[in-house]
Design an enzyme around this catalytic site. Structure first.
Site, PDB file in Angstrom:
ATOM      1  N   TYR A  14       0.848  -1.196   0.000  1.00 36.80           N
ATOM      2  CA  TYR A  14       0.000   0.000   0.000  1.00 36.80           C
ATOM      3  C   TYR A  14       0.878   1.238   0.000  1.00 36.80           C
ATOM      4  CZ  TYR A  14      -3.680   3.193   1.802  1.00 36.80           C
ATOM      5  OH  TYR A  14      -4.557   4.223   1.997  1.00 36.80           O
ATOM      6  N   LYS A  25      -1.591  -1.271  -3.956  1.00 39.65           N
ATOM      7  CA  LYS A  25      -2.626  -0.243  -3.869  1.00 39.65           C
ATOM      8  C   LYS A  25      -1.906   1.092  -3.999  1.00 39.65           C
ATOM      9  CE  LYS A  25      -6.047   1.905  -0.813  1.00 39.65           C
ATOM     10  NZ  LYS A  25      -6.633   1.937   0.555  1.00 39.65           N
TER      11      LYS A  25
END
Length: 371
Positions: free
Chosen positions: A200, A228
């Site tokens: 992320y 992400k």
């Protein structure tokens, strides 16, 4: 003697290290003028073998492959609701997850920023992951946020998360006490052996970007599912053209990232409220009119740091109690009125829950400082 045993044996032989000249300080000899004037110099670094073995299981029942995670398109960063004393409201939570399943979400992030993992103890965190996988693991993919700025904590939480059955882990780069790019790689390499992993990247929260060269250095791991990415379309395009799976981390960019830049999908906040419409945005081809229709809602949700807007909205829809764990507080009255108008514009039937949307007063909210 096997290599593994030699490594373990080496870790226990401290007394032998103490006798090694490398670990000893140079001490002046009172009988030597030469030694009295000598200066201490740093010894060469002692490299202690890393013999840590991941605490993992290869039992195949209910396990999910990395390719299965790569195929997920709509992943909801699920909200964690509370009881009046600040404990988890599991009944309301179960309803939220069921509404995601009914709305067509492929997966949920448990205990992420949206789910307020940063306000949970690790006991609460792992319990909620276990509860989710136990109740819903055959209907939706459960991705536990077990990241930390401490590698030790990230390793321990990830071991526990996979032990209770989560399908994949979400990992942030070390934040606040930031590290070097080499340190990032080492951090991620410590958690990747345990199971499918999504990295992320959200520099606005961590204060440090994860550049592509870090991702490319770990991309060969069989457990690396993708990233992400919150930096924008150019970064998404750079990854997708090199075969890296990407989920947009920005709801307001996810439509264009999906259809113009090759992202797989989105890890979404907005889908907490309108999972069906978000699914349509990602599965049914380019739809700029639907995207434009949802942008006012997306902008409203992020007018203050997430999850403040989402918490306020779910309370106004009557699907959770209006209870906030501090330091989060509800949006002001004017914004709550604005939300009611946005719901009417999009259509109440497109939102989760069955109650009429309402404008809550300040006194309707409970703020919990000790939980």
């Amino acid at each position: 003697m096997s290599v593994a045993y030699q490594q373990i044996y080496a870790s226990k032989s401290y007394s032998s290290w103490a006798k090694d000249p490398v670990f000893q300080f140079a001490r002046p000899n009172s009988t030597s003028a030469h030694n009295r004037s000598a200066r201490w110099t740093a010894p060469s670094s002692a490299i202690i073998p890393n013999f840590h073995l991941p605490m993992r299981s290869f039992e195949v029942k209910n396990r999910t492959s990395t390719d299965d995670i790569k195929s997920l398109r709509l992943i909801t960063a699920i909200k964690t609701p509370y009881l009046p004393d600040g404990r988890f409201d599991l009944e309301a939570y179960d309803d939220l997850v069921n509404m995601q399943i009914e709305g067509g979400a492929d997966g949920v992030i448990v205990g992420g920023t949206t789910g307020e993992g940063q306000l949970m103890s690790w006991d609460e965190h792992i319990m909620l992951i276990g509860h989710t996988i136990n109740c819903f693991g055959t209907s939706i993919k459960v991705i536990g946020n077990t990241g930390s700025n401490s590698t030790r904590e990230a390793v321990h939480a990830t071991e526990q998360g996979f032990a209770v059955g989560m399908h994949a882990a979400l990992h942030i780069n070390p934040y606040y006490g930031k590290t070097s790019l080499e340190g990032m790689v080492a951090h991620f390499q410590c958690v990747l052996p345990m199971g499918p992993t999504i990295i992320y990247n959200v520099p606005s929260r961590t204060g440090q970007d994860i550049p592509p060269r870090v991702i490319h250095s770990i991309a060969d791991s069989t457990n690396f599912a993708g990233i992400k990415e919150c930096v924008g379309h150019d970064r998404v395009k750079e990854y997708t053209k090199n075969g890296v799976t990407v989920w947009s981390g920005n709801d307001d960019e996810c439509h264009d990232s999906r259809w113009d830049h090759g992202s797989t999908g989105v890890i979404s906040v907005t889908s907490n409220l309108v999972p069906g419409l978000m699914r349509g945005l990602l599965f049914k081809g380019k739809n700029p009119s639907l995207n434009k229709k949802l942008l006012p809602l997306m902008n409203w949700l992020f007018c203050e740091p997430n999850p403040i807007g989402l918490n306020t909205a779910l309370a106004q829809l009557g699907v959770i109690r209006p209870i906030f764990r501090l330091p989060y507080v509800p949006l002001p009255l004017a914004k709550r009125v604005e939300f009611v108008n946005i719901v009417k514009e999009i259509g109440r039937e497109n939102f989760i829950g069955e109650k009429d949307v309402q404008v809550l007063e300040d006194d309707d909210f409970v703020l919990v400082g000790r939980y």
